[in-house]
Write a protein that holds these residues in place. Structure first.
Motif, PDB file in Angstrom:
ATOM      1  N   ASP A 146      80.771  24.718  52.787  1.00 37.87           N
ATOM      2  CA  ASP A 146      80.726  26.189  52.718  1.00 37.87           C
ATOM      3  C   ASP A 146      79.591  26.780  53.565  1.00 37.87           C
ATOM      4  N   GLY A 147      78.839  25.916  54.266  1.00 37.02           N
ATOM      5  CA  GLY A 147      77.762  26.372  55.133  1.00 37.02           C
ATOM      6  C   GLY A 147      76.403  26.465  54.458  1.00 37.02           C
ATOM      7  N   ALA A 148      76.363  26.340  53.129  1.00 34.09           N
ATOM      8  CA  ALA A 148      75.102  26.420  52.390  1.00 34.09           C
ATOM      9  C   ALA A 148      74.401  25.061  52.397  1.00 34.09           C
ATOM     10  N   TRP A 149      73.084  25.095  52.464  1.00 30.41           N
ATOM     11  CA  TRP A 149      72.300  23.873  52.331  1.00 30.41           C
ATOM     12  C   TRP A 149      72.193  23.521  50.859  1.00 30.41           C
ATOM     13  N   ARG A 150      72.283  22.212  50.575  1.00 31.40           N
ATOM     14  CA  ARG A 150      72.125  21.714  49.205  1.00 31.40           C
ATOM     15  C   ARG A 150      71.378  20.386  49.264  1.00 31.40           C
ATOM     16  N   PHE A 151      70.676  20.099  48.175  1.00 32.05           N
ATOM     17  CA  PHE A 151      69.996  18.805  48.087  1.00 32.05           C
ATOM     18  C   PHE A 151      71.038  17.693  47.984  1.00 32.05           C
ATOM     19  N   GLN A 152      70.899  16.663  48.796  1.00 34.32           N
ATOM     20  CA  GLN A 152      71.738  15.465  48.713  1.00 34.32           C
ATOM     21  C   GLN A 152      70.962  14.339  48.040  1.00 34.32           C
ATOM     22  N   VAL A 153      69.664  14.259  48.308  1.00 33.32           N
ATOM     23  CA  VAL A 153      68.785  13.262  47.683  1.00 33.32           C
ATOM     24  C   VAL A 153      67.526  13.993  47.257  1.00 33.32           C
ATOM     25  N   ASP A 154      67.093  13.726  46.033  1.00 33.76           N
ATOM     26  CA  ASP A 154      65.864  14.318  45.506  1.00 33.76           C
ATOM     27  C   ASP A 154      65.122  13.207  44.773  1.00 33.76           C
ATOM     28  N   SER A 155      63.995  12.805  45.333  1.00 32.21           N
ATOM     29  CA  SER A 155      63.195  11.722  44.752  1.00 32.21           C
ATOM     30  C   SER A 155      61.768  12.218  44.582  1.00 32.21           C
ATOM     31  N   TYR A 156      61.170  11.906  43.446  1.00 38.58           N
ATOM     32  CA  TYR A 156      59.817  12.367  43.192  1.00 38.58           C
ATOM     33  C   TYR A 156      59.080  11.408  42.264  1.00 38.58           C
ATOM     34  N   SER A 157      57.759  11.498  42.284  1.00 39.18           N
ATOM     35  CA  SER A 157      56.927  10.740  41.363  1.00 39.18           C
ATOM     36  C   SER A 157      55.582  11.449  41.225  1.00 39.18           C
TER      37      SER A 157
END
Length: 162
Positions: A146-157
């Protein structure tokens, strides 16, 4: 003489106002502003402020991977939304208000793929105390159909205290 008094009164009134917290990411030098990507972080900040798991989940691609510490990967928008629902429900039960801020240290965008490396600051308010924790993150975002950016990978610590 009345004019300076009026200006002084207005200035004092403005300084006493409580301004809303910044919702967009803070960008380090060399990390370019990309408004379409910055919207993702603004959305997460609003989701934390309002404890809205649907808003948070909508920022992730359908097949996204959420990689929290001390837990296996969470795959898919629906499962990620459930993780946020559980987290926000726990905050509501404890009567905590949450806020989160992001600092982007590095950003790269190539076509329909982008990554960010940064630091987050999560603050919990319980009405009497305020607890802040900081951590590091890496996100990979994709431009969806749809042209919108979205998170595909989200990693955190978490970062060590101090």
């Amino acid at each position: 003489m009345p004019r300076p008094t009026l200006l002084l009164t207005v200035a004092l009134a403005l300084t006493s106002l409580s301004l809303p917290a910044q919702t967009g990411p803070v960008l380090d030098p060399g990390a370019d502003a990309v408004p379409a990507l910055d919207v993702l972080y603004e959305g997460l900040a609003r989701a934390y402020d309002t404890l809205d798991p649907e808003l948070a989940g909508a920022l992730y691609a359908e097949g996204a991977r959420y990689l929290p510490p001390d837990r296996g990967p969470v795959v898919g928008r629906e499962a990620i939304t459930t993780v946020f629902a559980d987290f926000f429900r726990e905050a509501a039960i404890r009567d905590h208000r949450l806020s989160i801020a992001f600092e982007i240290l590095e950003r790269r965008v190539e076509g329909t793929l982008a990554y960010d490396v940064g630091i987050y600051t999560l603050t919990r308010h319980d009405g009497h105390r305020r607890a802040t924790s900081r951590g590091k993150f890496v996100t990979v975002s994709i431009r969806d159909a749809d042209g919108a950016w979205r998170f595909q990978v989200d990693s955190y610590s978490a970062l060590p205290p101090g």
